[in-house]
Design a protein around this motif. Structure first.
Motif, PDB file in Angstrom:
ATOM      1  N   LEU A  21      42.386  -8.986  50.275  1.00 32.75           N
ATOM      2  CA  LEU A  21      41.400  -8.559  51.262  1.00 32.75           C
ATOM      3  C   LEU A  21      41.118  -9.628  52.296  1.00 32.75           C
ATOM      4  CD1 LEU A  21      38.767  -6.761  48.969  1.00 32.75           C
ATOM      5  CD2 LEU A  21      40.459  -5.685  50.479  1.00 32.75           C
ATOM      6  N   ASP A  22      41.180 -10.887  51.877  1.00 34.27           N
ATOM      7  CA  ASP A  22      40.813 -12.013  52.743  1.00 34.27           C
ATOM      8  C   ASP A  22      42.007 -12.948  52.887  1.00 34.27           C
ATOM      9  OD1 ASP A  22      39.590 -14.120  54.078  1.00 34.27           O
ATOM     10  OD2 ASP A  22      38.763 -14.971  52.236  1.00 34.27           O
ATOM     11  N   GLY A  23      42.588 -12.987  54.082  1.00 33.35           N
ATOM     12  CA  GLY A  23      43.778 -13.804  54.301  1.00 33.35           C
ATOM     13  C   GLY A  23      43.568 -15.286  54.100  1.00 33.35           C
ATOM     14  N   SER A  24      42.348 -15.757  54.298  1.00 35.47           N
ATOM     15  CA  SER A  24      42.106 -17.189  54.138  1.00 35.47           C
ATOM     16  C   SER A  24      42.191 -17.627  52.684  1.00 35.47           C
ATOM     17  CB  SER A  24      40.730 -17.555  54.708  1.00 35.47           C
ATOM     18  OG  SER A  24      39.688 -16.970  53.932  1.00 35.47           O
ATOM     19  N   SER A  25      42.176 -16.654  51.754  1.00 36.30           N
ATOM     20  CA  SER A  25      42.233 -16.994  50.329  1.00 36.30           C
ATOM     21  C   SER A  25      43.666 -17.142  49.815  1.00 36.30           C
ATOM     22  CB  SER A  25      41.509 -15.914  49.511  1.00 36.30           C
ATOM     23  OG  SER A  25      42.168 -14.662  49.639  1.00 36.30           O
ATOM     24  N   TYR A  69      46.852 -14.267  57.858  1.00 38.52           N
ATOM     25  CA  TYR A  69      45.813 -15.167  57.351  1.00 38.52           C
ATOM     26  C   TYR A  69      44.430 -14.861  57.934  1.00 38.52           C
ATOM     27  CZ  TYR A  69      49.675 -18.073  55.626  1.00 38.52           C
ATOM     28  OH  TYR A  69      50.789 -18.548  54.973  1.00 38.52           O
ATOM     29  N   SER A  70      44.375 -14.100  59.024  1.00 37.98           N
ATOM     30  CA  SER A  70      43.095 -13.832  59.691  1.00 37.98           C
ATOM     31  C   SER A  70      42.419 -12.555  59.214  1.00 37.98           C
ATOM     32  CB  SER A  70      43.318 -13.734  61.214  1.00 37.98           C
ATOM     33  OG  SER A  70      43.869 -14.935  61.730  1.00 37.98           O
ATOM     34  N   PHE A  71      43.171 -11.637  58.618  1.00 37.00           N
ATOM     35  CA  PHE A  71      42.592 -10.360  58.196  1.00 37.00           C
ATOM     36  C   PHE A  71      41.530 -10.567  57.110  1.00 37.00           C
ATOM     37  CE2 PHE A  71      46.798  -8.007  59.249  1.00 37.00           C
ATOM     38  CZ  PHE A  71      46.468  -8.016  60.596  1.00 37.00           C
ATOM     39  N   ASP A  72      40.464  -9.783  57.200  1.00 33.23           N
ATOM     40  CA  ASP A  72      39.392  -9.877  56.204  1.00 33.23           C
ATOM     41  C   ASP A  72      38.709  -8.514  56.095  1.00 33.23           C
ATOM     42  OD1 ASP A  72      37.284 -10.429  54.540  1.00 33.23           O
ATOM     43  OD2 ASP A  72      36.608 -12.208  55.622  1.00 33.23           O
ATOM     44  N   ALA A  73      38.931  -7.817  54.986  1.00 31.41           N
ATOM     45  CA  ALA A  73      38.343  -6.492  54.775  1.00 31.41           C
ATOM     46  C   ALA A  73      37.335  -6.508  53.631  1.00 31.41           C
ATOM     47  CB  ALA A  73      39.444  -5.475  54.491  1.00 31.41           C
ATOM     48  N   ARG A  74      36.825  -7.666  53.289  1.00 28.12           N
ATOM     49  CA  ARG A  74      35.894  -7.760  52.164  1.00 28.12           C
ATOM     50  C   ARG A  74      34.604  -6.978  52.406  1.00 28.12           C
ATOM     51  NH1 ARG A  74      35.449 -14.121  51.539  1.00 28.12           N
ATOM     52  NH2 ARG A  74      35.620 -13.877  53.817  1.00 28.12           N
TER      53      ARG A  74
END
Length: 356
Positions: A130-134, A196-201
């Protein structure tokens, strides 16, 4: 391959195609998709053809990738991707569809399902996050994006090793060539930055569609923990862990993956049984399945190079691995084979290359 069509989405001209008949199933794009080049890649084509025997399969290139060329690069926010997905469903006159997404496409599909619940029948996610930074540390993310931008030849091989750690050398080379055929270095780097930027949390808890999250236990590209976190964030989602290390579902045991996905998406009038036509699993180098050999394909490859007199450093350079990883493969192989030395392990590999 069927005719490429275009759907207009804001300022984006989104490429899509379809094949098969039955309930609509939309396969979204991922960090580097290309409708034509993907169709030329054997494992992917076999996978989609098998699915199209049971579904009306819609495929699309996300904005800025493949044949969707209005934008020079893949946008790093979810909104343009969600709008593009809606435009394709509208153009295909599909009031409702199952979304089949993998890797970076999962965040897009989750965001779409939350925003347009009436358009989503089922949600099937593969290798999800869900979170590309993770996915990796900030330093590692920046280093890989820069490597892709400056040396697409080397980085495509690095990505092959990450996606398919137990594939043969030729299989990894084939996938590296496929990656380079789908995008320029600049486009690939932009696509990876978007990953890495996507975030659907924030929107995952709003998803109401029945959801299946399939994740291979040894996935190195997207660790299993991220798939588990995705399932935990979506109400009622079911996580099923499959054996293997291949990131994309069309490699490895593709049949097991397809059977689970189609059974989950079964429509009321459909009977899934012996007539389900599925592709075979990706073969090990000697033609045996991974289950019949005590060592992995990569471990076998390392041992065969040892038998040729190559040092660990030479093996690392040839396979684009670190020396530490080579050491680990040798140690793992010795443990599995219960042999006293690396020479004995190499001898075993030679003896069992022609026949398991």
């Amino acid at each position: 391959m069927s005719t490429v069509r275009y759907a207009w989405s804001g300022s984006d001209d989104v490429a899509w195609s379809e094949m098969g008949a039955g309930a609509p199933l939309l396969i979204g794009g991922w960090w580097m998709s290309h409708l034509e080049r993907d169709w030329e890649y054997g494992p992917f084509r076999t996978f989609v053809e098998a699915m199209a025997r049971h579904r009306r399969v819609l495929r699309m290139d996300t904005p800025g990738s493949g044949l969707s060329r209005t934008r020079p690069e893949t946008p790093d926010s979810l909104e343009p991707h969600v709008d593009a997905m809606k435009a394709v469903l509208d153009a295909a006159e599909a009031e409702q569809a199952t979304l089949f997404a993998g890797s970076s496409g999962c965040a897009i599909a989750v965001e779409f399902a939350a925003r347009h619940p009436e358009r989503v029948r089922r949600l099937v996610l593969s290798g999800a996050y869900l979170d590309g930074s993770s996915i990796a540390s900030p330093g590692d993310r920046a280093a890989l994006v820069e490597l892709v931008r400056k040396s697409w030849g080397v980085s495509s091989r690095v990505m092959s090793d990450i996606f398919y750690p137990d594939a043969t050398a030729e299989q990894r080379r084939a996938f590296a060539r496929h990656q380079r055929s789908t995008a320029t270095a600049a486009a690939a780097a932009a696509g990876l930055q978007a990953v890495y930027s996507f975030d659907a949390r924030a929107t995952a808890p709003q998803v109401r569609a029945p959801t299946l999250v399939l994740h291979r236990r040894g996935d190195r590209a997207i660790p299993l923990a991220l798939g588990a976190a995705t399932a935990a964030a979506i109400p009622g989602a079911h996580l099923e862990v499959l054996e293997g290390s291949d990131h994309h579902p069309w490699h490895g045991d593709a049949s097991a993956f397809l059977r689970r996905a189609l059974a989950f998406d079964a429509v009321a009038e459909e009977q899934l049984g012996g007539d389900l036509v599925l592709p075979p699993a990706m073969a090990a180098p000697d033609g045996a399945s991974a289950k019949t050999s005590p060592i992995s394909a990569r471990e076998r490859e390392v041992l065969l190079l040892i038998s040729q007199g190559k040092t660990d450093a030479q093996i690392a350079a040839e396979l684009f691995l670190s020396v530490h990883t080579v050491h680990r493969h040798v140690a793992n192989a010795r443990t599995k084979l219960e042999v006293p030395s690396r020479a004995a392990a190499a001898a075993w590999a030679i003896a069992h290359t022609a026949a398991p």
